[in-house]
Design a protein around this motif. Structure first.
Motif, PDB file in Angstrom:
ATOM      1  N   LYS A   1     -16.169 -58.170  19.526  1.00 36.09           N
ATOM      2  CA  LYS A   1     -16.051 -56.761  19.148  1.00 36.09           C
ATOM      3  C   LYS A   1     -14.836 -56.164  19.854  1.00 36.09           C
ATOM      4  O   LYS A   1     -14.558 -56.501  21.006  1.00 36.09           O
ATOM      5  CB  LYS A   1     -17.292 -55.968  19.579  1.00 36.09           C
ATOM      6  N   ASN A   2     -14.151 -55.287  19.152  1.00 39.70           N
ATOM      7  CA  ASN A   2     -13.005 -54.581  19.710  1.00 39.70           C
ATOM      8  C   ASN A   2     -12.972 -53.206  19.072  1.00 39.70           C
ATOM      9  O   ASN A   2     -13.123 -53.083  17.856  1.00 39.70           O
ATOM     10  CB  ASN A   2     -11.724 -55.363  19.391  1.00 39.70           C
ATOM     11  N   SER A   3     -12.793 -52.164  19.872  1.00 39.78           N
ATOM     12  CA  SER A   3     -12.806 -50.802  19.316  1.00 39.78           C
ATOM     13  C   SER A   3     -11.706 -50.590  18.282  1.00 39.78           C
ATOM     14  O   SER A   3     -11.826 -49.704  17.454  1.00 39.78           O
ATOM     15  CB  SER A   3     -12.732 -49.737  20.398  1.00 39.78           C
ATOM     16  N   SER A   4     -10.674 -51.405  18.294  1.00 36.39           N
ATOM     17  CA  SER A   4      -9.624 -51.300  17.265  1.00 36.39           C
ATOM     18  C   SER A   4     -10.117 -51.762  15.900  1.00 36.39           C
ATOM     19  O   SER A   4      -9.448 -51.546  14.893  1.00 36.39           O
ATOM     20  CB  SER A   4      -8.400 -52.130  17.668  1.00 36.39           C
ATOM     21  N   LEU A   5     -11.282 -52.382  15.856  1.00 37.55           N
ATOM     22  CA  LEU A   5     -11.837 -52.871  14.592  1.00 37.55           C
ATOM     23  C   LEU A   5     -12.801 -51.880  13.934  1.00 37.55           C
ATOM     24  O   LEU A   5     -13.373 -52.176  12.899  1.00 37.55           O
ATOM     25  CB  LEU A   5     -12.573 -54.198  14.815  1.00 37.55           C
ATOM     26  N   HIS A   6     -12.998 -50.694  14.513  1.00 35.55           N
ATOM     27  CA  HIS A   6     -13.976 -49.731  13.978  1.00 35.55           C
ATOM     28  C   HIS A   6     -13.746 -49.372  12.513  1.00 35.55           C
ATOM     29  O   HIS A   6     -14.695 -49.214  11.760  1.00 35.55           O
ATOM     30  CB  HIS A   6     -14.019 -48.459  14.813  1.00 35.55           C
ATOM     31  N   ASN A   7     -12.513 -49.236  12.103  1.00 38.18           N
ATOM     32  CA  ASN A   7     -12.228 -48.846  10.715  1.00 38.18           C
ATOM     33  C   ASN A   7     -12.049 -50.041   9.785  1.00 38.18           C
ATOM     34  O   ASN A   7     -11.793 -49.861   8.601  1.00 38.18           O
ATOM     35  CB  ASN A   7     -10.989 -47.955  10.662  1.00 38.18           C
ATOM     36  N   TRP A   8     -12.176 -51.250  10.315  1.00 38.81           N
ATOM     37  CA  TRP A   8     -11.996 -52.449   9.511  1.00 38.81           C
ATOM     38  C   TRP A   8     -13.309 -52.829   8.848  1.00 38.81           C
ATOM     39  O   TRP A   8     -14.346 -52.931   9.496  1.00 38.81           O
ATOM     40  CB  TRP A   8     -11.495 -53.596  10.384  1.00 38.81           C
ATOM     41  N   LYS A   9     -13.271 -53.019   7.565  1.00 40.93           N
ATOM     42  CA  LYS A   9     -14.455 -53.445   6.805  1.00 40.93           C
ATOM     43  C   LYS A   9     -14.537 -54.968   6.855  1.00 40.93           C
ATOM     44  O   LYS A   9     -13.838 -55.668   6.138  1.00 40.93           O
ATOM     45  CB  LYS A   9     -14.365 -52.973   5.346  1.00 40.93           C
ATOM     46  N   GLN A  10     -15.400 -55.455   7.735  1.00 38.87           N
ATOM     47  CA  GLN A  10     -15.543 -56.893   7.885  1.00 38.87           C
ATOM     48  C   GLN A  10     -16.271 -57.483   6.682  1.00 38.87           C
ATOM     49  O   GLN A  10     -17.160 -56.844   6.130  1.00 38.87           O
ATOM     50  CB  GLN A  10     -16.315 -57.208   9.161  1.00 38.87           C
ATOM     51  N   PRO A  11     -15.902 -58.691   6.290  1.00 37.72           N
ATOM     52  CA  PRO A  11     -16.550 -59.328   5.139  1.00 37.72           C
ATOM     53  C   PRO A  11     -18.012 -59.662   5.407  1.00 37.72           C
ATOM     54  O   PRO A  11     -18.356 -60.142   6.472  1.00 37.72           O
ATOM     55  CB  PRO A  11     -15.733 -60.605   4.940  1.00 37.72           C
ATOM     56  N   THR A  12     -18.850 -59.355   4.435  1.00 42.08           N
ATOM     57  CA  THR A  12     -20.264 -59.719   4.528  1.00 42.08           C
ATOM     58  C   THR A  12     -20.723 -60.218   3.158  1.00 42.08           C
ATOM     59  O   THR A  12     -20.897 -59.443   2.237  1.00 42.08           O
ATOM     60  CB  THR A  12     -21.134 -58.522   4.964  1.00 42.08           C
ATOM     61  N   PHE A  13     -20.884 -61.527   3.045  1.00 36.68           N
ATOM     62  CA  PHE A  13     -21.286 -62.136   1.786  1.00 36.68           C
ATOM     63  C   PHE A  13     -22.606 -62.881   1.886  1.00 36.68           C
ATOM     64  O   PHE A  13     -22.980 -63.595   0.979  1.00 36.68           O
ATOM     65  CB  PHE A  13     -20.199 -63.096   1.278  1.00 36.68           C
ATOM     66  N   GLY A  14     -23.289 -62.744   3.030  1.00 36.50           N
ATOM     67  CA  GLY A  14     -24.587 -63.391   3.177  1.00 36.50           C
ATOM     68  C   GLY A  14     -24.523 -64.796   3.752  1.00 36.50           C
ATOM     69  O   GLY A  14     -25.473 -65.250   4.350  1.00 36.50           O
ATOM     70  N   TRP A  15     -23.435 -65.497   3.574  1.00 31.76           N
ATOM     71  CA  TRP A  15     -23.304 -66.846   4.099  1.00 31.76           C
ATOM     72  C   TRP A  15     -22.361 -66.820   5.293  1.00 31.76           C
ATOM     73  O   TRP A  15     -21.172 -66.513   5.147  1.00 31.76           O
ATOM     74  CB  TRP A  15     -22.753 -67.804   3.053  1.00 31.76           C
ATOM     75  N   PRO A  16     -22.842 -67.174   6.456  1.00 34.25           N
ATOM     76  CA  PRO A  16     -22.009 -67.104   7.665  1.00 34.25           C
ATOM     77  C   PRO A  16     -20.696 -67.876   7.568  1.00 34.25           C
ATOM     78  O   PRO A  16     -19.667 -67.395   8.033  1.00 34.25           O
ATOM     79  CB  PRO A  16     -22.915 -67.684   8.756  1.00 34.25           C
ATOM     80  N   ILE A  17     -20.714 -69.050   6.970  1.00 32.31           N
ATOM     81  CA  ILE A  17     -19.486 -69.848   6.880  1.00 32.31           C
ATOM     82  C   ILE A  17     -18.441 -69.148   6.009  1.00 32.31           C
ATOM     83  O   ILE A  17     -17.255 -69.141   6.327  1.00 32.31           O
ATOM     84  CB  ILE A  17     -19.763 -71.289   6.388  1.00 32.31           C
ATOM     85  N   VAL A  18     -18.874 -68.526   4.921  1.00 29.46           N
ATOM     86  CA  VAL A  18     -17.946 -67.795   4.039  1.00 29.46           C
ATOM     87  C   VAL A  18     -17.416 -66.566   4.772  1.00 29.46           C
ATOM     88  O   VAL A  18     -16.219 -66.276   4.748  1.00 29.46           O
ATOM     89  CB  VAL A  18     -18.638 -67.394   2.716  1.00 29.46           C
ATOM     90  N   ASN A  19     -18.305 -65.838   5.447  1.00 23.62           N
ATOM     91  CA  ASN A  19     -17.877 -64.668   6.218  1.00 23.62           C
ATOM     92  C   ASN A  19     -16.846 -65.051   7.266  1.00 23.62           C
ATOM     93  O   ASN A  19     -15.854 -64.345   7.460  1.00 23.62           O
ATOM     94  CB  ASN A  19     -19.074 -64.004   6.912  1.00 23.62           C
ATOM     95  N   SER A  20     -17.069 -66.162   7.938  1.00 24.12           N
ATOM     96  CA  SER A  20     -16.153 -66.630   8.975  1.00 24.12           C
ATOM     97  C   SER A  20     -14.779 -66.972   8.396  1.00 24.12           C
ATOM     98  O   SER A  20     -13.745 -66.605   8.957  1.00 24.12           O
ATOM     99  CB  SER A  20     -16.742 -67.853   9.673  1.00 24.12           C
ATOM    100  N   LEU A  21     -14.764 -67.662   7.257  1.00 26.37           N
ATOM    101  CA  LEU A  21     -13.489 -68.030   6.624  1.00 26.37           C
ATOM    102  C   LEU A  21     -12.713 -66.795   6.159  1.00 26.37           C
ATOM    103  O   LEU A  21     -11.499 -66.698   6.359  1.00 26.37           O
ATOM    104  CB  LEU A  21     -13.732 -68.971   5.443  1.00 26.37           C
ATOM    105  N   ILE A  22     -13.419 -65.841   5.570  1.00 27.62           N
ATOM    106  CA  ILE A  22     -12.754 -64.616   5.102  1.00 27.62           C
ATOM    107  C   ILE A  22     -12.296 -63.782   6.284  1.00 27.62           C
ATOM    108  O   ILE A  22     -11.189 -63.246   6.298  1.00 27.62           O
ATOM    109  CB  ILE A  22     -13.677 -63.815   4.162  1.00 27.62           C
ATOM    110  N   ARG A  23     -13.139 -63.679   7.317  1.00 27.08           N
ATOM    111  CA  ARG A  23     -12.766 -62.929   8.518  1.00 27.08           C
ATOM    112  C   ARG A  23     -11.491 -63.508   9.134  1.00 27.08           C
ATOM    113  O   ARG A  23     -10.587 -62.777   9.514  1.00 27.08           O
ATOM    114  CB  ARG A  23     -13.915 -62.971   9.531  1.00 27.08           C
ATOM    115  N   LYS A  24     -11.411 -64.843   9.177  1.00 29.61           N
ATOM    116  CA  LYS A  24     -10.221 -65.493   9.743  1.00 29.61           C
ATOM    117  C   LYS A  24      -8.977 -65.180   8.906  1.00 29.61           C
ATOM    118  O   LYS A  24      -7.914 -64.898   9.435  1.00 29.61           O
ATOM    119  CB  LYS A  24     -10.443 -67.000   9.834  1.00 29.61           C
TER     120      LYS A  24
END
Length: 172
Positions: free
Chosen positions: A77-100
């Motif tokens: 977590k980083n306060s600079s990420l507050h306005n960033w819409k992190q990916p959430t697709f239900g599958w952790p591996i997909v979320n991780s790849l998109i987040r990266k």
């Protein structure tokens, strides 16, 4: 990037303020002090909070925060990420790849060291002055063991300087 971040008070509600940055970071738009766009609270940053909580528990080991890839760490977590819409697709591996792939911060790996005297009697949250942070654009951008020891030594050298600055500011 290298920076020194100081705390406004010693608590989980503390605001963390960047006081010094390296020239490269400054040239690339990373801000300091009142120029920072976001107010950074200790509790909203996993690296600072981890160190604070470890010191608060009087952990006698070497305390630091290290991540070889913050973009793929779902707990980072980083306060600079507050306005960033992190990916959430239900599958952790997909979320991780998109987040990266969509990672918005200018660094991928980080080491954070508490600015605190190395004397074992002083390794507690009451003596925490701030944080010495080292970031890299690269994943796995550090020689973890060597860099942590060097940064711990620098942290110890910074402590009396911060104390002296605080002392002088109280005299005004």
């Amino acid at each position: 990037g290298v920076c020194i971040k100081l705390m406004t008070e010693v608590s989980k509600e503390a605001v963390i303020v960047t006081h010094v940055r390296d020239r490269y970071s400054m040239k690339n738009g990373r801000k300091t002090g009142k120029n920072e766009k976001v107010k950074h609270y200790l509790k909203d940053n996993s690296d600072f909070l981890y160190i604070y909580e470890e010191l608060d528990q009087s952990n006698s080991g070497i305390i630091y925060y290290y991540s070889k890839d913050v973009a793929t760490d779902p707990n980072y977590k980083n306060s600079s990420l507050h306005n960033w819409k992190q990916p959430t697709f239900g599958w952790p591996i997909v979320n991780s790849l998109i987040r990266k792939q969509k990672w918005p911060l200018p660094y991928r790996s980080t080491i954070v060291i508490p600015i605190i005297p190395l004397n074992s009697n002083n390794q507690n949250v009451a003596n925490l002055k701030g944080f010495l942070c080292l970031d890299s654009k690269k994943t796995n951008g550090f020689n973890k063991d060597a860099d942590i020891e060097i940064l711990r030594g620098l942290s110890d050298e910074i402590c009396p300087l911060i104390d002296r600055i605080n002392e002088l500011s109280m005299q005004k």
